[in-house]
Design a protein around this motif. Structure first.
Motif, PDB file in Angstrom:
ATOM      1  N   GLY A 100       0.832  -1.186   0.000  1.00 44.99           N
ATOM      2  CA  GLY A 100       0.000   0.000   0.000  1.00 44.99           C
ATOM      3  C   GLY A 100       0.868   1.238   0.000  1.00 44.99           C
ATOM      4  N   CYS A 101       0.421   2.276  -0.692  1.00 46.32           N
ATOM      5  CA  CYS A 101       1.192   3.514  -0.809  1.00 46.32           C
ATOM      6  C   CYS A 101       0.366   4.656  -0.200  1.00 46.32           C
ATOM      7  CB  CYS A 101       1.511   3.802  -2.269  1.00 46.32           C
ATOM      8  SG  CYS A 101       2.516   2.516  -3.062  1.00 46.32           S
ATOM      9  N   ASP A 102       0.861   5.193   0.908  1.00 45.06           N
ATOM     10  CA  ASP A 102       0.154   6.250   1.636  1.00 45.06           C
ATOM     11  C   ASP A 102       0.992   7.515   1.669  1.00 45.06           C
ATOM     12  OD1 ASP A 102      -2.389   5.002   3.120  1.00 45.06           O
ATOM     13  OD2 ASP A 102      -0.792   3.500   3.125  1.00 45.06           O
ATOM     14  N   TYR A 103       0.359   8.650   1.302  1.00 51.34           N
ATOM     15  CA  TYR A 103       1.053   9.938   1.260  1.00 51.34           C
ATOM     16  C   TYR A 103       0.153  11.034   1.819  1.00 51.34           C
ATOM     17  CZ  TYR A 103       4.516   7.765  -1.774  1.00 51.34           C
ATOM     18  OH  TYR A 103       5.510   6.956  -2.268  1.00 51.34           O
ATOM     19  N   ASN A 104       0.777  12.068   2.377  1.00 50.30           N
ATOM     20  CA  ASN A 104       0.010  13.253   2.726  1.00 50.30           C
ATOM     21  C   ASN A 104      -0.100  14.143   1.498  1.00 50.30           C
ATOM     22  OD1 ASN A 104       2.427  14.746   2.504  1.00 50.30           O
ATOM     23  ND2 ASN A 104       2.836  14.620   4.709  1.00 50.30           N
ATOM     24  N   TYR A 149       3.964   5.820   5.425  1.00 45.11           N
ATOM     25  CA  TYR A 149       3.776   4.366   5.516  1.00 45.11           C
ATOM     26  C   TYR A 149       3.555   3.942   6.966  1.00 45.11           C
ATOM     27  CZ  TYR A 149       4.068  -0.489   4.171  1.00 45.11           C
ATOM     28  OH  TYR A 149       3.766  -1.808   3.939  1.00 45.11           O
ATOM     29  N   GLY A 150       2.595   3.048   7.172  1.00 42.14           N
ATOM     30  CA  GLY A 150       2.211   2.630   8.518  1.00 42.14           C
ATOM     31  C   GLY A 150       1.048   3.439   9.053  1.00 42.14           C
ATOM     32  N   LYS A 151       0.688   4.475   8.338  1.00 40.91           N
ATOM     33  CA  LYS A 151      -0.433   5.338   8.713  1.00 40.91           C
ATOM     34  C   LYS A 151      -1.231   5.632   7.451  1.00 40.91           C
ATOM     35  CE  LYS A 151      -1.475   9.949  10.524  1.00 40.91           C
ATOM     36  NZ  LYS A 151      -0.887  11.228  11.005  1.00 40.91           N
ATOM     37  N   ILE A 152      -2.551   5.497   7.532  1.00 38.82           N
ATOM     38  CA  ILE A 152      -3.386   5.778   6.367  1.00 38.82           C
ATOM     39  C   ILE A 152      -3.176   7.219   5.932  1.00 38.82           C
ATOM     40  CG2 ILE A 152      -5.751   5.918   5.487  1.00 38.82           C
ATOM     41  CD1 ILE A 152      -4.799   3.098   5.996  1.00 38.82           C
TER      42      ILE A 152
END
Length: 373
Positions: free
Chosen positions: A298-302, A309-312
């Motif tokens: 999964g790729c999560d960015y602000n 990463y590790g946080k939605i």
């Protein structure tokens, strides 16, 4: 003619029953009785350590050494939309410069045809007998390969084992050399760390634990005849590992990957560890000269384009969000700063959802009004 058809049907039924019986027996038999001894002759023909970054022979002289690309899949929506995108990219790259890409097969281990048989070249394999996978569906992969290698007419002399969540971004040459396979090294496959566990399947008299390469079965380019020997052992080792509580706990979801690495070592098939085979975003950010994007994480960015990463994240792309449906039409564009390795698979999922992929005569095509990247 009628008698001939009846005889042929009976022959196929008997063959499938015999193979199924054999895997049931092998899953319950002592492992040492099932595994062949190693043959390290392939190592004696080279003068360097096979565990290197790049193949030594990069010349393109002589005839092409074509490989057949094979992808195992279920008939789930999740696997299907990925396979359709993957096969589109295979076709796009197949005839490019330096390509040794030959035919393509989706090995469908659902046991029955689906509606995409005409779109994607497909071999229908039978799943393992009920309950044998112990809830780990990936165990169907080696069993599916065993059936395909035994029953299909494969023209090429080499096989590339790939996966539905691979996007081929450059034409792939045959990276294998001199009896060695070519494989991507995974940082989380650590034979030395788990030596005490692996010695159950790769005893000391078979060789040092370093003979087990830090690989899975994909991506791997390997000789077809070598894979025909490896695949049944890969299946047996996978089943034995899953049956053993200590091994199952140690390896978890990568158990089948360790099983392939062990099976390859048992048959004396070493591998060139080719780090440029593929990238895995979000950890790898540049495509460069790599051949495959593996969008497994999964790729999560602000909204500043910074990895969370590790946080939605405020923006995210994760294939697992679309396990029961194709990506929707309203996917937002990634914020500025998101690397190309993340944007590329996201872009193609987006194009699917926006209708740039559409049906034409039962096949997946791309709207020519879109600029291909």
């Amino acid at each position: 003619m009628g008698c001939g058809n009846v005889f042929f049907t009976l022959l196929i039924t008997f063959s499938v029953a015999l193979i199924t019986y054999n895997i049931i027996i092998s899953a319950n038999a002592p492992l040492k009785q099932e595994l062949p001894g190693p043959s390290r002759s392939s190592f004696q023909s080279i003068t360097v350590d096979p565990i290197i970054k790049m193949p030594l022979d990069k010349s393109r002289g002589g005839s092409k050494r074509l490989f057949h690309t094979a992808v195992t899949a279920s008939d789930s929506v999740y696997n299907t939309w990925q396979c359709r995108v993957m096969y589109y990219w295979f076709k796009k790259m197949k005839d490019g410069g330096k390509s040794d890409m030959g035919g393509f097969t989706r090995i469908l281990h659902s046991g029955k045809p689906d509606k995409h048989m005409a779109e994607i070249p497909t071999f229908v394999a039978q799943p393992l007998p009920s309950g044998m996978d112990r809830g780990y569906i990936v165990l169907n992969r080696p069993w599916a390969f065993v059936q395909w290698l035994q029953q299909a007419d494969i023209k090429e002399d080499y096989i590339l084992m790939s996966e539905p969540d691979h996007i081929i971004v450059k034409p792939i040459p045959n990276l294998s050399r001199e009896g060695l396979g070519a494989a991507f090294p995974f940082f989380y496959i650590e034979p030395k760390k788990y030596e005490s566990v692996l010695r159950k399947y790769f005893p000391e008299d078979k060789g040092p634990i370093t003979d087990i390469d830090p690989i899975g079965n994909s991506p791997v380019i390997v000789g077809k005849e070598s894979l025909k020997k490896i695949a049944p052992t890969w299946m047996n080792v996978s089943l034995a590992m899953k049956k053993d509580p200590e091994t199952d706990k140690a390896f978890g979801w990568v158990l089948e990957m360790y099983a392939y690495a062990v099976a390859s070592a048992l048959h004396g098939v070493g591998n060139i560890l080719y780090k440029d085979f593929m990238i895995q975003p979000p950890w790898d950010t540049e495509i460069g000269e790599k051949f495959i994007i593996h969008y497994t994480y999964g790729c999560d960015y602000n909204l500043k384009g910074e990895l969370t990463y590790g946080k939605i994240g405020e923006w995210r792309f994760d294939k697992r969000s679309y396990d029961n449906t194709i990506p929707p039409r309203n996917l937002p564009l990634p914020p500025p700063g998101v690397p190309e390795s993340v944007f590329n698979p996201y872009y193609w999922a987006c194009r699917w959802a926006q209708g740039s992929f559409h049906e034409l005569g039962g096949k997946l095509v791309v709207d020519p009004s879109y600029n291909l990247i």
